[in-house]
Design a protein around this motif. Structure first.
Motif, short mmCIF file in Angstrom:
data_model
loop_
_atom_site.label_atom_id
_atom_site.label_comp_id
_atom_site.label_asym_id
_atom_site.label_seq_id
_atom_site.Cartn_x
_atom_site.Cartn_y
_atom_site.Cartn_z
N ALA A 1 -0.11 0.82 1.99
CA ALA A 1 0.82 2.09 1.67
C ALA A 1 1.64 2.14 0.36
CB ALA A 1 1.53 2.56 3.15
N LEU A 2 2.14 0.78 0.39
CA LEU A 2 3.05 0.47 -0.87
C LEU A 2 2.06 0.56 -2.14
CD1 LEU A 2 5.42 -2.09 0.61
CD2 LEU A 2 6.14 0.23 -0.49
N ALA A 3 1.01 -0.07 -1.94
CA ALA A 3 0.08 -0.56 -3.02
C ALA A 3 -0.59 1.00 -3.53
CB ALA A 3 -1.12 -1.15 -2.83
N LEU A 4 -0.63 1.87 -2.48
CA LEU A 4 -1.36 3.32 -2.98
C LEU A 4 -0.24 3.97 -3.61
CD1 LEU A 4 -3.27 4.33 0.19
CD2 LEU A 4 -4.23 4.35 -2.18
N PHE A 5 0.90 3.85 -3.03
CA PHE A 5 2.12 4.62 -3.65
C PHE A 5 2.21 4.06 -5.07
CE2 PHE A 5 6.58 5.22 -4.66
CZ PHE A 5 6.74 6.49 -4.48
N ALA B 1 1.41 5.63 5.10
CA ALA B 1 1.24 4.58 6.18
C ALA B 1 0.73 5.40 7.40
CB ALA B 1 2.50 3.67 6.53
N GLU B 2 1.45 6.51 7.78
CA GLU B 2 0.86 7.36 9.01
C GLU B 2 -0.70 7.57 8.67
OE1 GLU B 2 3.37 10.82 9.11
OE2 GLU B 2 5.14 9.52 9.26
N VAL B 3 -1.18 8.12 7.81
CA VAL B 3 -2.53 8.34 7.45
C VAL B 3 -3.26 6.96 7.54
CG1 VAL B 3 -4.24 9.13 5.69
CG2 VAL B 3 -2.26 10.38 6.07
N LEU B 4 -2.92 5.91 7.15
CA LEU B 4 -3.65 4.68 7.29
C LEU B 4 -3.64 4.14 8.72
CD1 LEU B 4 -2.31 2.74 3.98
CD2 LEU B 4 -4.41 3.85 4.30
N THR B 5 -2.55 4.14 9.42
CA THR B 5 -2.41 3.94 10.93
C THR B 5 -3.53 4.74 11.54
OG1 THR B 5 -0.15 3.12 10.53
CG2 THR B 5 -0.96 3.90 12.79
N ARG C 1 1.30 -1.47 5.97
CA ARG C 1 2.47 -1.47 5.11
C ARG C 1 2.33 -1.57 3.83
NH1 ARG C 1 6.02 -4.37 2.89
NH2 ARG C 1 8.19 -3.66 2.67
N LEU C 2 1.71 -2.63 3.54
CA LEU C 2 1.35 -3.21 2.14
C LEU C 2 0.28 -2.39 1.35
CD1 LEU C 2 2.07 -5.34 0.34
CD2 LEU C 2 0.13 -6.98 0.91
#
Length: 198
Positions: free
Chosen positions: A157-161, A135-139, A154-155
């Motif tokens: 980041a969860l999807a990538l994980f 999420a930090e990278v995406l932000t 948030r979504l």
């Protein structure tokens, strides 16, 4: 002297971690006994209880250790990188990690969806720490204009994980002849098609 004891204790805990992960991934938590964990690790049963108060405590610590390693690897992978390169580095780090710790990844995937376990709160917190690195990278990417301004961080980041975890396990179980580079490229192509890292 204390350093030697600490190193021996860490080595013992690592053996217990590896043995428990393999057994629990193969048989499930309930079917795995402390005796079996000790035998596989090559230590006395008392050694398990010296290091951990109970089988549940051992398992919770295993989760902390395993997810903590992944989070540390995520942080190392992105150090000094711009958001686009950092996303590629995160994908590769997760695939490399799961290739090394496949049994743990299988266990993690199974346990994430069980809500009736006493360690569920710990697991949720730990998973959140790993996802927060993504999420930090995406932000940062949204702020720099690399990623879409309306990206649901948030979504995403969860999807990538989740994609990394499921794709890696599928790869190792059903297409182990593929290289990690090939799998990483395929995952990144999916990510790029959704305009996250394209």
């Amino acid at each position: 002297m204390a350093d030697g004891r600490t190193r021996r204790r860490d080595a013992t805990r690592q053996k217990l971690f590896e043995s428990a992960i393999i057994l629990i991934a193969e048989r499930g938590f309930d079917a795995t006994t402390v005796d079996e964990i000790a035998e596989r690790a090559g230590v006395a049963k008392g050694t398990v209880y010296y290091n951990f108060a109970s089988k549940n405590a051992l398992f919770e610590e295993l989760l902390r250790y395993g997810v903590g390693l992944l989070t540390d690897e995520f942080r190392s992978a992105i150090d000094g990188l711009e958001p686009r390169e950092a996303i590629a580095a995160l994908v590769r780090a997760q695939l490399d990690y799961i290739q090394r710790y496949r049994a743990f990844a299988q266990l993690l995937l199974a346990e994430m969806w069980r809500t009736n376990r006493e360690w569920q709160q710990t697991l949720t917190m730990l998973r959140g720490e790993s996802v927060s690195v993504i999420a930090e990278v995406l932000t940062a990417g949204v702020a720099s204009g690399d990623f879409a301004a309306d990206l649901d961080v948030r979504l995403s980041a969860l999807a990538l994980f989740g994609v990394g975890l499921v794709v890696a396990l599928d790869w190792l179980l059903f297409e182990p002849e593929r290289t990690v580079d090939d799998v990483a490229a395929a995952v990144l192509a999916i990510v790029r098609s959704r305009a996250i890292a394209g």
